[in-house]
Design an enzyme around this catalytic site. Structure first.
Site, mmCIF file in Angstrom:
data_model
loop_
_atom_site.group_PDB
_atom_site.id
_atom_site.type_symbol
_atom_site.label_atom_id
_atom_site.label_comp_id
_atom_site.label_asym_id
_atom_site.label_seq_id
_atom_site.Cartn_x
_atom_site.Cartn_y
_atom_site.Cartn_z
ATOM 1 N N ASN A 289 42.876 22.875 21.041
ATOM 2 C CA ASN A 289 43.808 24.083 22.170
ATOM 3 C C ASN A 289 43.910 25.780 21.447
ATOM 4 O OD1 ASN A 289 46.392 25.159 20.609
ATOM 5 N ND2 ASN A 289 46.197 23.482 19.633
ATOM 6 N N PHE B 211 50.468 31.205 19.340
ATOM 7 C CA PHE B 211 50.877 31.146 19.956
ATOM 8 C C PHE B 211 52.451 32.115 20.817
ATOM 9 C CE2 PHE B 211 51.625 31.704 14.328
ATOM 10 C CZ PHE B 211 50.928 30.248 14.235
ATOM 11 N N SER C 177 48.047 28.240 11.520
ATOM 12 C CA SER C 177 47.412 28.271 13.285
ATOM 13 C C SER C 177 45.916 28.847 12.935
ATOM 14 C CB SER C 177 48.479 28.615 13.931
ATOM 15 O OG SER C 177 47.127 28.964 15.170
ATOM 16 N N ASN D 256 44.581 29.231 15.543
ATOM 17 C CA ASN D 256 44.800 30.172 17.205
ATOM 18 C C ASN D 256 44.684 31.699 16.302
ATOM 19 O OD1 ASN D 256 43.654 28.407 17.386
ATOM 20 N ND2 ASN D 256 44.803 27.138 18.284
ATOM 21 N N THR D 257 45.525 32.517 15.952
ATOM 22 C CA THR D 257 46.104 32.990 15.018
ATOM 23 C C THR D 257 45.261 34.208 14.189
ATOM 24 O OG1 THR D 257 48.131 32.724 16.124
ATOM 25 C CG2 THR D 257 48.146 35.537 14.255
ATOM 26 N N LYS E 246 53.944 24.484 6.279
ATOM 27 C CA LYS E 246 52.368 23.820 6.750
ATOM 28 C C LYS E 246 51.409 23.896 6.846
ATOM 29 C CE LYS E 246 51.176 21.109 11.136
ATOM 30 N NZ LYS E 246 52.138 21.165 12.735
ATOM 31 N N ASN F 20 47.737 20.599 10.049
ATOM 32 C CA ASN F 20 47.549 21.410 11.472
ATOM 33 C C ASN F 20 46.091 20.598 12.297
ATOM 34 O OD1 ASN F 20 47.879 23.469 13.833
ATOM 35 N ND2 ASN F 20 49.197 24.481 12.200
HETATM 36 C C1 LIG Z 1 48.706 21.516 22.198
HETATM 37 C C2 LIG Z 1 48.793 21.669 21.276
HETATM 38 C C3 LIG Z 1 49.378 22.665 20.385
HETATM 39 C C4 LIG Z 1 50.247 23.289 19.238
HETATM 40 N N1 LIG Z 1 51.229 23.930 18.792
HETATM 41 C C5 LIG Z 1 51.401 23.875 17.340
HETATM 42 C C6 LIG Z 1 52.323 24.747 17.018
HETATM 43 O O1 LIG Z 1 52.309 25.484 17.957
HETATM 44 N N2 LIG Z 1 52.684 25.105 15.863
HETATM 45 C C7 LIG Z 1 52.648 24.147 15.146
HETATM 46 O O2 LIG Z 1 52.493 24.218 13.372
HETATM 47 N N3 LIG Z 1 50.951 23.348 14.944
HETATM 48 C C8 LIG Z 1 50.802 23.356 16.476
HETATM 49 N N4 LIG Z 1 50.444 22.535 16.587
HETATM 50 C C9 LIG Z 1 49.352 21.555 15.778
HETATM 51 C C10 LIG Z 1 50.671 20.055 15.816
HETATM 52 O O3 LIG Z 1 51.362 20.128 15.780
HETATM 53 C C11 LIG Z 1 49.677 19.491 15.035
HETATM 54 O O4 LIG Z 1 49.879 19.683 13.338
HETATM 55 C C12 LIG Z 1 48.267 18.435 14.992
HETATM 56 O O5 LIG Z 1 48.027 18.836 16.855
HETATM 57 C C13 LIG Z 1 47.864 17.166 14.858
HETATM 58 O O6 LIG Z 1 48.857 16.537 15.161
HETATM 59 P P1 LIG Z 1 48.279 15.469 16.631
HETATM 60 O O7 LIG Z 1 47.063 14.528 16.020
HETATM 61 O O8 LIG Z 1 49.704 13.897 16.568
HETATM 62 O O9 LIG Z 1 48.697 15.844 17.622
HETATM 63 C C14 LIG Z 1 49.847 22.120 18.156
HETATM 64 C C15 LIG Z 1 49.128 21.146 18.767
HETATM 65 C C16 LIG Z 1 48.743 21.357 20.323
HETATM 66 C C17 LIG Z 1 47.417 19.861 20.542
#
Ligand SMILES: Cc1cc2nc3c(=O)[nH]c(=O)nc-3n(C[C@H](O)[C@H](O)[C@H](O)COP(=O)(O)O)c2cc1C
Length: 364
Positions: A110, A114, A173, A175-176, A214, A243
């Site tokens: 992704n 934000f 993140s 992506n910022t 985080k 993350n």
């Molecule tokens: C579509 C998507 C959006 C995410 N948005 C955020 C976010 O807004 N803030 C954040 O701290 N992590 C975000 N994450 C990261 C997740 O919180 C997590 O740290 C990461 O996906 C690893 O866990 P997973 O493998 O179980 O998905 C996002 C992940 C995905 C897949």
């Protein structure tokens, strides 16, 4: 009921663009008449950051960015929910498409950037449910165009500490642009000094709200030394590791989609995220608890995170492929692991394998 409904809905959801499928899922959760979750086995209870978690499985940030369905998620059996990331002002994020499934790898990329309805809308929802019980944290981030990003975090912690069970400072993140630079020693020390100071000020009226940090799984070990040292010196209450990753493991099969820019999550992230968790655990030396997140898609993976150093775990991507039944599956696996070792509590397993994990070859 929800399991059956989900099994029927999943092929349909997978036929949609991932972001459309996600919006539809949030809408369904917002109106589904869900019964209260059955009480958890008391061996799953965890006390961390001064909070009592009924079970250690949390919904990771990014699923419920605008705090629309935290209570539905608690009813579905999560022990806690992390809403957000919320930014001070509403912002749209990057242009679509910006979420991609790597089906053969059970991964997601992704680059949402934000997208947030902004603090006002999210605050209103959390304030309305503040006395509803259940642990609902909020993950905070800076606006892309903020002139002073640290000021954004300060403002958000002041506003959210009174209505959230805990606040996560998200500087990881990918992506910022430039956000992850806040993990560099000088910038991080300044950020945490100001944010923890703001938290102390609101504590006088609102009571104590734990502040968690985080981090990215892509830090070098030298950078991790600094981050943990500063987090300990500034007395954060815990860390979340971590993350999404900008790396692309050699094992990926969806080669074409893997070229998309953005953060990779799901199963391909598990080895790196678990290694960074163990590396963090050995550096923290018990000063505060850790939340392990990244690639958990089974009871075995969940147990591996706990043994690598996680007091609590979170997941997101695996729900896309495995559905919500995964939460009950993980609970059963954790209970079975405790029974087979005749243990009373998960705390006895936390970090049991951390040193061994840090001695393994670096995950490729
Ligand atoms: C579509 C998507 C959006 C995410 N948005 C955020 C976010 O807004 N803030 C954040 O701290 N992590 C975000 N994450 C990261 C997740 O919180 C997590 O740290 C990461 O996906 C690893 O866990 P997973 O493998 O179980 O998905 C996002 C992940 C995905 C897949």
């Amino acid at each position: 009921m929800i399991g059956l409904f989900e099994r029927l809905a999943r092929p349909f959801l997978h036929a949609l663009d991932p972001e459309d499928a996600h919006s539809l899922t949030i809408k369904m959760l917002a109106c589904a008449p869900l019964p209260r979750a059955a009480g958890d086995d008391k061996c799953l209870a965890v006390r961390a950051f001064g909070l009592n978690f009924p079970n250690p499985i949390g919904m990771a940030a990014g699923f419920d960015k605008n705090a629309e369905v935290p209570d539905a998620l608690l009813r579905l059996g999560f022990g806690f929910v992390e809403a957000g990331t919320v930014t001070p002002l509403p912002q749209r994020g990057n242009p679509r498409p910006r979420v991609f499934r790597l089906n053969a790898d059970r991964g997601v990329i992704n680059r949402l950037g934000f997208n947030s309805q902004g603090a006002e809308a999210v605050l209103r929802r959390l304030a309305a449910r503040a006395n509803a019980g259940g642990i609902v944290g909020i993950n905070i981030g800076a606006n892309k165009d903020a002139a002073d990003r640290v000021a954004d975090y300060v403002r958000l912690i002041e506003r959210f500490a009174p209505v959230a069970s805990y606040v996560t400072i998200n500087i990881s993140s990918p992506n910022t642009p430039g956000l992850r630079n806040l993990q560099q020693a000088g910038a991080l020390d300044d950020l945490l000094a100001r944010v923890i100071d703001a938290r102390e000020r609101v504590t006088r009226n609102a009571g104590p709200t734990p502040a968690l940090l985080k981090i990215a799984p892509d830090l070098s070990l030298a950078e991790l030394d600094d981050v943990v040292g500063i987090a300990r010196a500034r007395r954060v209450d815990g860390m979340i590791v971590g993350n999404t990753t900008l790396t692309r493991p050699a094992s990926l099969r969806e080669m074409k989609i893997a070229k998309q820019a953005g953060g990779l999550s799901g199963r391909p992230l598990l080895p790196l995220a678990t290694r960074m968790l163990a590396e963090t655990y050995v550096r923290v030396e018990g000063a505060f608890p850790l939340i392990g997140v990244g690639g958990i898609d089974s009871g075995t993976a969940a147990l591996g995170k706990i043994r690598a150093g996680a007091s609590l775990i979170q997941l997101y991507s695996a729900l896309v492929f495995r559905g919500l039944g995964l939460v009950a599956e993980i609970k059963s696996a954790l209970i079975a692991a405790l029974e087979s070792d005749s243990l009373d509590s998960l705390s006895e397993l936390v970090g049991a394998d951390a040193a061994a994990v840090t001695a393994e070859a670096w995950p490729g």
